[in-house]
Design a protein around this motif. Structure first.
Motif, PDB file in Angstrom:
ATOM      1  N   GLU A 102       0.803  -1.221   0.000  1.00  0.00           N
ATOM      2  CA  GLU A 102       0.000   0.000   0.000  1.00  0.00           C
ATOM      3  C   GLU A 102       0.837   1.273   0.000  1.00  0.00           C
ATOM      4  OE1 GLU A 102      -1.304   1.257   4.355  1.00  0.00           O
ATOM      5  OE2 GLU A 102      -1.903  -0.809   3.955  1.00  0.00           O
ATOM      6  N   ASN A 103       0.296   2.289  -0.676  1.00  0.00           N
ATOM      7  CA  ASN A 103       0.904   3.622  -0.680  1.00  0.00           C
ATOM      8  C   ASN A 103       2.366   3.616  -1.142  1.00  0.00           C
ATOM      9  OD1 ASN A 103      -1.189   5.408   0.038  1.00  0.00           O
ATOM     10  ND2 ASN A 103      -1.015   4.880   2.197  1.00  0.00           N
ATOM     11  N   THR A 104       2.660   2.789  -2.135  1.00  0.00           N
ATOM     12  CA  THR A 104       3.986   2.787  -2.753  1.00  0.00           C
ATOM     13  C   THR A 104       3.839   3.129  -4.227  1.00  0.00           C
ATOM     14  OG1 THR A 104       3.871   0.432  -3.322  1.00  0.00           O
ATOM     15  CG2 THR A 104       4.848   1.005  -1.174  1.00  0.00           C
ATOM     16  N   LEU A 105       4.926   3.566  -4.837  1.00  0.00           N
ATOM     17  CA  LEU A 105       4.876   3.855  -6.269  1.00  0.00           C
ATOM     18  C   LEU A 105       4.490   2.615  -7.054  1.00  0.00           C
ATOM     19  CD1 LEU A 105       7.954   6.212  -6.843  1.00  0.00           C
ATOM     20  CD2 LEU A 105       5.557   6.824  -6.427  1.00  0.00           C
ATOM     21  N   ARG A 106       4.962   1.463  -6.615  1.00  0.00           N
ATOM     22  CA  ARG A 106       4.601   0.200  -7.273  1.00  0.00           C
ATOM     23  C   ARG A 106       3.079   0.003  -7.280  1.00  0.00           C
ATOM     24  NH1 ARG A 106       7.443  -5.320  -7.164  1.00  0.00           N
ATOM     25  NH2 ARG A 106       5.763  -6.810  -7.556  1.00  0.00           N
ATOM     26  N   SER A 107       2.448   0.297  -6.167  1.00  0.00           N
ATOM     27  CA  SER A 107       1.004   0.142  -6.059  1.00  0.00           C
ATOM     28  C   SER A 107       0.250   1.155  -6.916  1.00  0.00           C
ATOM     29  CB  SER A 107       0.587   0.290  -4.594  1.00  0.00           C
ATOM     30  OG  SER A 107      -0.765  -0.071  -4.394  1.00  0.00           O
ATOM     31  N   PHE A 108       0.743   2.385  -6.972  1.00  0.00           N
ATOM     32  CA  PHE A 108       0.077   3.415  -7.768  1.00  0.00           C
ATOM     33  C   PHE A 108       0.214   3.141  -9.267  1.00  0.00           C
ATOM     34  CE2 PHE A 108       1.422   6.077  -3.940  1.00  0.00           C
ATOM     35  CZ  PHE A 108       0.251   5.791  -3.259  1.00  0.00           C
ATOM     36  N   VAL A 109       1.388   2.729  -9.678  1.00  0.00           N
ATOM     37  CA  VAL A 109       1.602   2.420 -11.099  1.00  0.00           C
ATOM     38  C   VAL A 109       0.727   1.234 -11.512  1.00  0.00           C
ATOM     39  CG1 VAL A 109       3.301   1.561 -12.755  1.00  0.00           C
ATOM     40  CG2 VAL A 109       3.917   3.413 -11.200  1.00  0.00           C
ATOM     41  N   ARG A 110       0.621   0.228 -10.636  1.00  0.00           N
ATOM     42  CA  ARG A 110      -0.231  -0.926 -10.925  1.00  0.00           C
ATOM     43  C   ARG A 110      -1.692  -0.501 -11.037  1.00  0.00           C
ATOM     44  NH1 ARG A 110      -0.183  -6.537  -9.397  1.00  0.00           N
ATOM     45  NH2 ARG A 110      -2.086  -7.476 -10.268  1.00  0.00           N
ATOM     46  N   ALA A 111      -2.142   0.379 -10.155  1.00  0.00           N
ATOM     47  CA  ALA A 111      -3.519   0.854 -10.198  1.00  0.00           C
ATOM     48  C   ALA A 111      -3.827   1.549 -11.522  1.00  0.00           C
ATOM     49  CB  ALA A 111      -3.793   1.808  -9.031  1.00  0.00           C
ATOM     50  N   GLU A 112      -2.892   2.363 -11.980  1.00  0.00           N
ATOM     51  CA  GLU A 112      -3.093   3.040 -13.267  1.00  0.00           C
ATOM     52  C   GLU A 112      -3.100   2.036 -14.407  1.00  0.00           C
ATOM     53  OE1 GLU A 112      -1.813   7.240 -14.910  1.00  0.00           O
ATOM     54  OE2 GLU A 112      -0.059   5.943 -14.683  1.00  0.00           O
ATOM     55  N   ARG A 113      -2.212   1.078 -14.357  1.00  0.00           N
ATOM     56  CA  ARG A 113      -2.147   0.061 -15.414  1.00  0.00           C
ATOM     57  C   ARG A 113      -3.425  -0.788 -15.453  1.00  0.00           C
ATOM     58  NH1 ARG A 113       2.264  -2.317 -13.874  1.00  0.00           N
ATOM     59  NH2 ARG A 113       1.434  -4.302 -13.140  1.00  0.00           N
ATOM     60  N   GLU A 114      -4.015  -1.020 -14.293  1.00  0.00           N
ATOM     61  CA  GLU A 114      -5.240  -1.824 -14.215  1.00  0.00           C
ATOM     62  C   GLU A 114      -6.485  -1.044 -14.633  1.00  0.00           C
ATOM     63  OE1 GLU A 114      -5.537  -4.964 -13.622  1.00  0.00           O
ATOM     64  OE2 GLU A 114      -3.699  -5.622 -12.616  1.00  0.00           O
ATOM     65  N   GLY A 115      -6.337   0.253 -14.847  1.00  0.00           N
ATOM     66  CA  GLY A 115      -7.448   1.052 -15.348  1.00  0.00           C
ATOM     67  C   GLY A 115      -8.353   1.668 -14.301  1.00  0.00           C
ATOM     68  N   LEU A 116      -7.919   1.715 -13.038  1.00  0.00           N
ATOM     69  CA  LEU A 116      -8.725   2.404 -12.022  1.00  0.00           C
ATOM     70  C   LEU A 116      -8.903   3.867 -12.424  1.00  0.00           C
ATOM     71  CD1 LEU A 116      -9.698   0.841  -9.416  1.00  0.00           C
ATOM     72  CD2 LEU A 116      -7.735  -0.212 -10.531  1.00  0.00           C
ATOM     73  N   ASP A 117     -10.084   4.399 -12.207  1.00  0.00           N
ATOM     74  CA  ASP A 117     -10.379   5.766 -12.651  1.00  0.00           C
ATOM     75  C   ASP A 117      -9.618   6.819 -11.856  1.00  0.00           C
ATOM     76  OD1 ASP A 117     -12.452   5.045 -14.590  1.00  0.00           O
ATOM     77  OD2 ASP A 117     -13.617   4.458 -12.828  1.00  0.00           O
ATOM     78  N   VAL A 118      -9.462   6.561 -10.561  1.00  0.00           N
ATOM     79  CA  VAL A 118      -8.825   7.504  -9.644  1.00  0.00           C
ATOM     80  C   VAL A 118      -7.946   6.702  -8.693  1.00  0.00           C
ATOM     81  CG1 VAL A 118      -9.217   9.293  -7.881  1.00  0.00           C
ATOM     82  CG2 VAL A 118     -10.848   9.024  -9.754  1.00  0.00           C
ATOM     83  N   ILE A 119      -6.862   7.296  -8.239  1.00  0.00           N
ATOM     84  CA  ILE A 119      -5.980   6.646  -7.266  1.00  0.00           C
ATOM     85  C   ILE A 119      -6.021   7.427  -5.956  1.00  0.00           C
ATOM     86  CG2 ILE A 119      -3.610   5.976  -6.725  1.00  0.00           C
ATOM     87  CD1 ILE A 119      -3.134   5.801  -9.784  1.00  0.00           C
TER      88      ILE A 119
END
Length: 227
Positions: free
Chosen positions: A17-34
């Motif tokens: 949680e709350n790591t760059l790895r997690s944020f980049v994965r969220a964007e790659r998975e298509g989440l609308d907002v992080i």
């Protein structure tokens, strides 16, 4: 408005949680907002971490406010990931962000970054603390804000309106259709958290929510089957 899926601390169900790895994965998975959490280090850096202490999510111990940024950088936040600062997240992903003020003192530092980078269109500021939302609106009059609540009643709608919020982000286990309708009548959109199962997603749809906060990227893919 389309039904929003918001990645909770990135996608904390599958990444630290709350790591760059997690944020980049969220964007790659298509989440609308992080969504992410903000606190201040001992030397005033805007660090991304949920808890007041580093113990749960890193190999360190003690309160964040007793560590300098350099000291925090030495800690492992999971799978070798460092604790990021807010500015690094802004550069790492291009998705819209929900920035949660965990510590009211972080409001001024966040406002300064948002003003210097002209981020009022990209970032929604959220908080459990009414005073934090009032503070950020005073510093950035055009900012979009959302009040977060876990234990609440019908008064949460009035609280949100009193601080100028345009959205509520609420614990789905306490949500009722009556409260959602009251919020919508007050021109507030409503998110439910934390939605990690198909049953909770169906509940969110049945309640007429405007979106959900989730730990799991599969919820983003499941949304089209519950419309």
């Amino acid at each position: 408005m389309s039904f929003l899926t918001i990645g909770h601390r990135g996608v904390m169900g599958v990444e630290p949680e709350n790591t760059l790895r997690s944020f980049v994965r969220a964007e790659r998975e298509g989440l609308d907002v992080i969504e992410l959490d903000l606190r201040l280090s001992k030397d005033g850096a805007l660090v991304v971490m949920h808890d007041a202490e580093v113990d749960r999510t890193t190999d360190g111990s003690g309160p964040i406010v007793e560590h300098t940024l350099a000291e925090l950088r030495e800690l492992d936040a999971g799978r070798g990931e460092p604790i990021p600062v807010f500015e690094e997240v802004l550069d790492a992903v291009g998705a819209p962000l929900q920035a949660e003020i965990k510590d009211v003192a972080a409001a001024r530092a966040l406002a300064e970054v948002m003003r210097s980078r002209d981020l009022t269109g990209r970032i929604e500021v959220i908080s459990f603390h009414d005073e934090a939302l009032a503070a950020i609106r005073a510093l950035l009059p055009g900012v979009r804000t959302a009040l977060v609540a876990s234990r609440y009643g019908a008064e949460v709608v009035d609280r949100a309106r009193a601080v100028g919020a345009h959205r509520l982000s609420l614990n789905i286990r306490r949500l009722t259709l009556e409260l959602v309708e009251r919020a919508h009548t007050a021109r507030l959109t409503v998110l439910g958290w934390t939605v990690n199962t198909h049953d909770h997603l169906r509940l969110a749809r049945g309640l007429g929510l405007d979106g959900v906060v989730t730990d799991q990227p599969e919820i983003r893919r499941a949304v089209r089957f519950t419309a």
